[in-house]
Design an enzyme around this catalytic site. Sequence first.
Site, mmCIF file in Angstrom:
data_model
loop_
_atom_site.group_PDB
_atom_site.id
_atom_site.type_symbol
_atom_site.label_atom_id
_atom_site.label_comp_id
_atom_site.label_asym_id
_atom_site.label_seq_id
_atom_site.Cartn_x
_atom_site.Cartn_y
_atom_site.Cartn_z
ATOM 1 N N HIS A 1 -56.769 -2.370 35.637
ATOM 2 C CA HIS A 1 -56.131 -3.677 35.444
ATOM 3 C C HIS A 1 -56.566 -4.731 36.476
ATOM 4 O O HIS A 1 -56.038 -5.829 36.515
ATOM 5 C CB HIS A 1 -54.608 -3.545 35.476
ATOM 6 N N SER B 1 -55.698 0.954 29.487
ATOM 7 C CA SER B 1 -55.837 2.345 29.930
ATOM 8 C C SER B 1 -55.128 3.227 28.899
ATOM 9 O O SER B 1 -54.113 3.853 29.176
ATOM 10 C CB SER B 1 -55.238 2.529 31.322
ATOM 11 N N ASP C 1 -47.866 3.503 39.167
ATOM 12 C CA ASP C 1 -48.496 4.146 38.015
ATOM 13 C C ASP C 1 -49.922 4.435 38.454
ATOM 14 O O ASP C 1 -50.740 3.518 38.597
ATOM 15 C CB ASP C 1 -48.483 3.211 36.803
ATOM 16 N N ASP D 1 -46.990 9.201 30.795
ATOM 17 C CA ASP D 1 -47.393 8.077 29.922
ATOM 18 C C ASP D 1 -48.535 8.560 29.038
ATOM 19 O O ASP D 1 -48.316 8.991 27.905
ATOM 20 C CB ASP D 1 -47.774 6.866 30.789
ATOM 21 N N LYS E 1 -40.485 -1.628 32.349
ATOM 22 C CA LYS E 1 -41.718 -2.060 32.992
ATOM 23 C C LYS E 1 -42.234 -3.255 32.201
ATOM 24 O O LYS E 1 -42.577 -3.113 31.025
ATOM 25 C CB LYS E 1 -42.719 -0.896 32.891
ATOM 26 N N GLU F 1 -45.964 7.526 38.037
ATOM 27 C CA GLU F 1 -46.340 7.674 36.624
ATOM 28 C C GLU F 1 -47.769 8.206 36.532
ATOM 29 O O GLU F 1 -48.627 7.815 37.327
ATOM 30 C CB GLU F 1 -46.232 6.291 35.967
ATOM 31 N N GLU G 1 -50.991 0.509 39.152
ATOM 32 C CA GLU G 1 -49.823 -0.359 39.304
ATOM 33 C C GLU G 1 -49.009 0.006 40.548
ATOM 34 O O GLU G 1 -48.699 1.173 40.769
ATOM 35 C CB GLU G 1 -48.916 -0.236 38.067
ATOM 36 N N GLU H 1 -51.793 -7.637 34.479
ATOM 37 C CA GLU H 1 -50.366 -7.659 34.156
ATOM 38 C C GLU H 1 -49.587 -8.695 34.953
ATOM 39 O O GLU H 1 -48.373 -8.567 35.159
ATOM 40 C CB GLU H 1 -49.766 -6.257 34.349
ATOM 41 N N LYS I 1 -43.590 3.498 24.935
ATOM 42 C CA LYS I 1 -44.274 2.284 24.465
ATOM 43 C C LYS I 1 -44.402 2.423 22.952
ATOM 44 O O LYS I 1 -45.197 3.256 22.474
ATOM 45 C CB LYS I 1 -45.686 2.224 25.034
ATOM 46 N N SER J 1 -41.632 0.377 28.230
ATOM 47 C CA SER J 1 -42.762 -0.357 28.808
ATOM 48 C C SER J 1 -43.492 -1.262 27.824
ATOM 49 O O SER J 1 -43.700 -0.924 26.666
ATOM 50 C CB SER J 1 -43.754 0.639 29.397
ATOM 51 N N HIS J 2 -43.905 -2.392 28.375
ATOM 52 C CA HIS J 2 -44.851 -3.314 27.720
ATOM 53 C C HIS J 2 -46.250 -2.697 27.736
ATOM 54 O O HIS J 2 -46.412 -1.546 28.168
ATOM 55 C CB HIS J 2 -44.835 -4.642 28.500
ATOM 56 N N ARG J 3 -47.287 -3.466 27.336
ATOM 57 C CA ARG J 3 -48.673 -3.041 27.494
ATOM 58 C C ARG J 3 -49.411 -4.070 28.356
ATOM 59 O O ARG J 3 -48.908 -5.175 28.583
ATOM 60 C CB ARG J 3 -49.405 -2.935 26.134
ATOM 61 N N SER J 4 -50.602 -3.692 28.796
ATOM 62 C CA SER J 4 -51.314 -4.617 29.688
ATOM 63 C C SER J 4 -51.798 -5.872 28.962
ATOM 64 O O SER J 4 -51.959 -6.924 29.569
ATOM 65 C CB SER J 4 -52.467 -3.906 30.387
HETATM 66 C C1 2PG Z 1 -49.605 1.726 31.491
HETATM 67 C C2 2PG Z 1 -49.778 0.439 30.698
HETATM 68 C C3 2PG Z 1 -48.715 -0.589 30.869
HETATM 69 P P1 2PG Z 1 -51.939 -0.136 29.426
HETATM 70 O O1 2PG Z 1 -50.583 2.418 31.786
HETATM 71 O O2 2PG Z 1 -48.485 2.121 31.768
HETATM 72 O O3 2PG Z 1 -48.439 -0.933 32.172
HETATM 73 O O4 2PG Z 1 -51.074 -0.071 30.781
HETATM 74 O O5 2PG Z 1 -51.179 -0.994 28.481
HETATM 75 O O6 2PG Z 1 -53.273 -0.721 29.844
HETATM 76 O O7 2PG Z 1 -52.083 1.261 28.942
HETATM 77 MG MG MG Z 2 -49.182 4.074 32.552
#
Ligand code: 2PG
Ligand code: MG
Length: 423
Positions: free
Chosen positions: A149, A40, A246, A321, A397, A287, A166, A214, A346, A373-376
Site C-alpha cells: 500500500h 493485497s 496488518d 484475513d 478497519k 493481522e 498497515e 489507504e 470483507k 474491513s474496507h478495502r484498499s
Molecule cells: C487488508 C486490506 C484492507 P487490501 O489487507 O486488510 O486494509 O487491503 O484491500 O489491499 O487487501
Molecule cells: Mg489484511
Amino acid sequence: MHIDRIEAKSILDTRGRPTIETTLFSGTLEATASVPSGKSTGKHEALELRDADDSVAQAIKNVNGEIATAITERDFNSLDELDNFLISLDGTPNKSRLGANAILSVSIAAMRLSALQENMPLWQAIAKRAGTTPSTPRLFVNVMNGGAHAGFPSNKFGTGKLPFQEYLLVVEGKTSETFPIAQELFAKLGELLWKPGVHNNCGRLASTTSMGDEGGYAPTFDTLEKPFELLAELVKEFPNTSIAIDAAASELFHDGVYQLLGKSYSPDELAAIYRELVERFSLHSIEDPFAENAGTDFAKLTATLNSPSTPLGATTLVVGDDLTVTNPARIIEAAKNKEINAVLIKPNQIGTVKEALEAVRETYNAGWEVVASHRSGETSDTFIADFAYGIGAHGLKAGGFAQPERLVKYERLLAIEHEAETR
Ligand code: 2PG
Ligand code: MG
C-alpha cells in the site's frame, strides 16, 4: 421483494481504477451500492471480474444483462433467497463467471432496498438478518501505510518503506469520543513525521510519496522498531488507545522465507519478532502474521501470544484475513485448528451479504472476534460501517483520514450511533 429495474455503471475508486456501482429500483424506492477493490488480495478470495484493460465492463454487462433479466422476472421471499439465487445463477465456486463484484453490488443494494422497505436503518436491518446485537466497534485507523500500500520500493541498504502493510491505532469507546481522539492522533503523527530527525528520509516526506493507498502516511524508517516507538509515544497520551498491525505477510513471503527491510526470516524467527513487538508495545492485534497457507504458524503464534503461562499476559488478537478470506468453510477449518482468535470480514472477498453474515456467524461460533474491513481501493459507499455496527463487531478497519472515501465510513458510524441513541 420484487425488483423492477437494475442499472449498473462504472465509477472510480480511490486509486482511480474503475469499479461497479449498481442501483435497484422497486416501486417508488431505489437503493445503490458500489463495491471496493483490494490490492493485497488473498488467493482464496472470490473473483473480482476485470477486463484486460482493467475496466469492469463485463461485470457491468452481467448485471445489466443476465442478472437483471433473471431477477426482475421473479419475486423473492427473503434476501437469503435472492443471494442464493445469485450464487446458483453464477454456478462457480468462486463467482468467476458473473464476477463477485457484479454479484455483491446487487446483494448490498438489495439489503439497502429491503431496509428502506421495512423503514429501518440499515444497521438495524443487518442485525435483524444476522440475529446479532448491534454495538459500536473500536476504530482501527490505518495511520501509516507500508508494504503493497506504499508505492515506492525499499532501497539497496534495506531501508525504505514500512515492511508491514498497515500500522493502526485502535481507539475504544463511543464513536463520538473515539473519532475526535483518532483525528487528533492522526494530526499529531503528521507533525511528528515532518519533524527533522524523526524521519529517515532527510527529515521530511517527499510530497509525491507521502501518503499511502489507504489515506495514511507512508514514511520511511531504517529499523523495524522506529515506527512502533513513534506510535507508542503517541498512544501513551491517550487512554483506551493501542497499536495494531496488518503484516499482510503473504506479500512478504518469497521462496520459503519472509523478507523484511532487506533481511530474510524463517517463520519461527518472524514469530520471535512479533512476540518482542507485543511485549514492548502491547500490540492489540496482528493481522495476517504469516502467509495465507501457513495455518500451522498462525496456530503456534496464537497459542504463544495468548497462553496465560507466558509473560505476555494480555490477550493479543491474531486476525485472519488472506488466511480466511471471509469464507465460512475456511473459518470453520481455522477454528478446528485454533489458528487465530479473530477474523477480518470483507464482504467482497466472498461476494454476497448472506455469505459474509455466515462468516460472521462461524467466527462467533468459534468464540472469536470480528473486525469488519474496507478495502484498499474504496468508494464512498458506507455499507461497511452499518455492517460493523449491526453485527456488533469488535472493530472497524476503515483507513486513514486523508481520503474522503475513508472519512465517510467514520462519519457514518457517528451518525449511526446518534441514530441508535435517539430512537
Ligand atoms: C487488508 C486490506 C484492507 P487490501 O489487507 O486488510 O486494509 O487491503 O484491500 O489491499 O487487501
Ligand atoms: Mg489484511
